[in-house]
Design an enzyme around this catalytic site. Structure first.
Site, short mmCIF file in Angstrom:
data_model
loop_
_atom_site.label_atom_id
_atom_site.label_comp_id
_atom_site.label_asym_id
_atom_site.label_seq_id
_atom_site.Cartn_x
_atom_site.Cartn_y
_atom_site.Cartn_z
N TYR A 192 15.18 27.90 5.30
CA TYR A 192 14.31 26.77 5.63
C TYR A 192 12.87 27.08 5.26
CZ TYR A 192 18.17 25.34 8.73
OH TYR A 192 19.38 24.98 9.25
N ARG B 161 13.35 25.18 15.67
CA ARG B 161 12.46 24.73 16.76
C ARG B 161 12.38 25.79 17.86
NH1 ARG B 161 14.96 19.60 18.83
NH2 ARG B 161 16.78 20.27 17.63
N ASP C 170 9.56 20.05 18.82
CA ASP C 170 8.93 19.75 17.53
C ASP C 170 7.78 18.79 17.75
OD1 ASP C 170 9.99 17.20 17.86
OD2 ASP C 170 11.58 17.47 16.39
N ASP D 68 17.90 17.35 11.44
CA ASP D 68 17.18 16.35 12.23
C ASP D 68 16.74 15.18 11.34
OD1 ASP D 68 17.43 17.96 14.44
OD2 ASP D 68 15.45 18.90 14.19
#
Length: 630
Positions: free
Chosen positions: A396, A506, A410, A368
């Site tokens: 992550y 997300r 998000d 993103d």
């Protein structure tokens, strides 16, 4: 070269020698240097085996030594036009007694066996090289010029061979101003004994060629030579004449040496491309790529068979190299591990890298715009393998924000709901870590509307931007590991997640929020690992630009074979053309040190001197098929 010239100037007693069975180049270069050393007041003698009558036109025979070699103990021995110390023959003992040794040679197989070595494989002849040395100690006389010119004419076939360069002709022109060059040229190239013509005819009568017409060869025995009252000096030029055969790439000539019936034969080889120097080396001799020779302790018949097999192998190698040479170079290729900064889309990153490397590029999985971290970018032909990298596990560091839901999943999205429910950290930790594979196994995750997943050919985020929401099918994903981090000083809570391909962090945050009953979204996100690529070994876009400006991009590119460590295999010469065209290969056309079972993949390389990657191949039961071609 400087050490050689200094030695020639400072020392006093010299012996000059060349290879056994001396030819015009050996004789010319040895006599030229002897004349030059004598001119500057040095004591010099030349040690050579007896040679053909036609070479008596070369000035310098007065330096030939005819006594007992054991009496010679020079300060310096200069070996000229000799690819190996053993090729000096009887003069080897004198070479070994010298205080200092020098080698001047143009055979690429020469290992550099002397104290000082001047080796230039691209030179047309040893004589041309010897003249450069002579220029360092004195001005050439007509005798020196004649000797050098004779050597050059002999070794270039009258300036017809491929090694003849512009510099060769310029040197010849310089020498021709000082000598009766026509007389020398005719004597060495055109004039021959009557028996030499008969010997050539007999050799051609015995000649043969391979079915593909690429190799021509012949032989001569002592009995055949005797039958026409000829000798070995009458065989000069046979192999060169055969090399003129249309369509031939290699010619070779096998003939018995000496006058006794001992099994010792000479092999002379010539070429228009294949490296016959390697053939000669495997026969125990030496030379350079286009002209070489060997002495073999075996019969004519056995040596013919062996030389033919080796020549055929070299022709195949040469043709393989020619095929490869016609393939367009790959240019920059590999993978650059980019550390994406906030604000860039994945497409932005690819565009910046493409401009820097001036090659096709593609990423291995989107991040993103607000996310940071590892984004491997494929460069050049490696883009064909992007899907392999995209399939890797990823890690992550993600912020989870509870008590809120948004339309994007998000923190940047439009708020849909808010909750004042207080969430205990330990409860949040327990719920989040319950998603780990070892607790839950695979879990069905619904991709968010703002994602690159396609439905009916349209990306979900394109529909979401139009205010549309569509039903999405849940997909199985794996949370291989999930570790909650203690709350930070600013109250933010992060978790480290290692997951399978296709996992949306997300969606994971939203699913955790649903179980908690208060809702949750993703805040900050950094990808710290994608397959073998880690944040510690990544490069910013500024670093990529700087590398491009300084022409050091290769330092940033990881080879594809390192990124995807499949076994290495090589295609045989017989299968090379099929492999380069992407056709299926029989199993016997692939060689590998590591056994490759059916269903396994391997990197396939050419089996040529400059090995080149062909592509990624899949082993089937009876053949190998190309998965991705390079």
């Amino acid at each position: 070269m400087d050490e050689i010239i200094r030695t020639l100037r400072e020392r006093e007693n010299f012996v000059v020698g060349g290879h056994i069975g001396p030819d015009g180049d050996t004789i010319g270069s040895c006599f030229a240097l002897a004349n030059a050393l004598h001119k500057i007041g040095k004591k010099v003698q030349v040690v050579l085996e007896p040679f053909a009558r036609k070479y008596t036109i070369i000035p310098g025979r007065e330096f030939l030594f005819s006594g007992d070699l054991d009496t010679l103990a020079p300060d310096v021995f200069v070996a000229i036009d000799c690819a190996d110390v053993d090729r000096l023959g009887a003069a080897r003992s004198v070479f070994d007694r010298a205080d200092v040794t020098i080698c001047i040679d143009h055979h690429e197989t020469n290992p550099g066996f002397a104290t000082y070595n001047y080796i230039e494989a691209e030179a047309s002849s040893a004589s041309e090289m010897t003249l450069r040395v002579i220029d360092g100690i004195t001005e050439p006389t007509p005798e020196i010029a004649a000797a050098v010119y004779a050597g050059m004419v002999s070794d270039t076939g009258g300036f017809r061979h491929n090694a003849t360069a512009k510099s060769t002709m310029e040197t010849a022109a310089r020498l021709m101003e000082m000598i009766p060059f026509t007389e020398i040229y005719n004597e060495l190239i055109h004039i021959h004994r009557f028996q030499a013509g008969k010997a050539l005819g007999l050799a051609l009568m015995n000649s043969n060629r391979t079915e593909d017409k690429k190799i021509v060869f012949t032989f001569m025995t002592r009995e055949l030579l005797k039958s026409i009252d000829a000798n070995h000096s009458d065989l000069d030029g046979v192999v060169e004449y055969m090399m003129g055969t249309r369509d031939a790439l290699v010619s070779f000539f096998v003939y018995e040496k000496g006058v006794t019936n001992s099994d010792t034969v000479k092999v002379s080889l010539r070429s228009k491309g294949p490296n016959v120097g390697r053939v000669a080396m495997r026969l125990g001799g030496g030379g350079h790529g286009l002209a070489a020779g060997a002495t073999v302790a075996d019969s004519v018949e056995n040596t013919l068979k062996r030389a033919l097999l080796l020549a055929q192998e070299e022709v195949k190698n040469f043709e393989g190299e020619q095929i490869i040479a016609e393939v367009k170079p790959a240019g920059h290729t590999g993978v650059i591990n980019i550390r994406k900064e906030k604000g860039y889309t994945s497409h932005d990153v690819v565009a910046v890298v493409r401009k820097a490397v001036q090659a096709k590029t593609g990423h291995t999985g989107t991040l993103d715009p607000d996310a940071t971290g590892v984004l491997p970018v494929c460069v050049g032909r490696t883009t064909k393998l992007a899907e392999y990298f995209a399939a890797s596990d990823k890690t992550y560091i993600a912020e989870i924000v509870t008590g809120i839901t948004t339309d994007t999943g998000d923190i940047t999205g439009e708020v849909l709901t808010r909750s004042d429910m207080a969430v205990d950290y330990e409860k949040l930790k327990a719920v989040a870590e319950s998603f780990r594979f070892k607790e839950r196994g695979e879990y069905l995750q619904t991709p968010p509307m703002y994602s690159a997943v396609k439905i009916d050919g349209q990306k979900l985020y394109e529909l979401a931007r139009k205010g549309k929401t569509v039903e999405r099918q849940p997909r199985p994903v794996k949370i291989l590991d999930l570790q909650m981090q203690p709350p930070r000083e600013d109250g933010k809570i992060f978790m480290e997640v290692t997951c399978s391909k296709g996992t949306y962090i997300r969606s994971l945050c939203m699913d955790i929020g649903d179980i908690l009953g208060c809702g949750a979204v993703m805040g900050e996100l950094e990808r710290t690992r994608s397959g073998m690529f880690s944040i510690e070994n990544s490069y910013t876009l500024e670093e990529v630009k700087h590398a491009a400006e300084n022409e050091t991009l290769c330092d940033l590119l990881l080879p594809v074979t390192q990124v995807l460590p499949f076994p290495i295999a090589h295609v045989t010469t017989e299968g090379l053309a099929r492999a380069l065209n992407g056709n299926a290969l029989p199993v016997e056309c692939v060689i590998s040190e590591t056994p490759i079972e059916a269903g396994a993949k391997c990197w396939l390389y050419t089996k040529t001197e400059n090995s080149r990657l062909i592509g990624l191949f899949l082993r089937n039961k009876n053949n190998y098929r190309a998965e991705v071609m390079f």
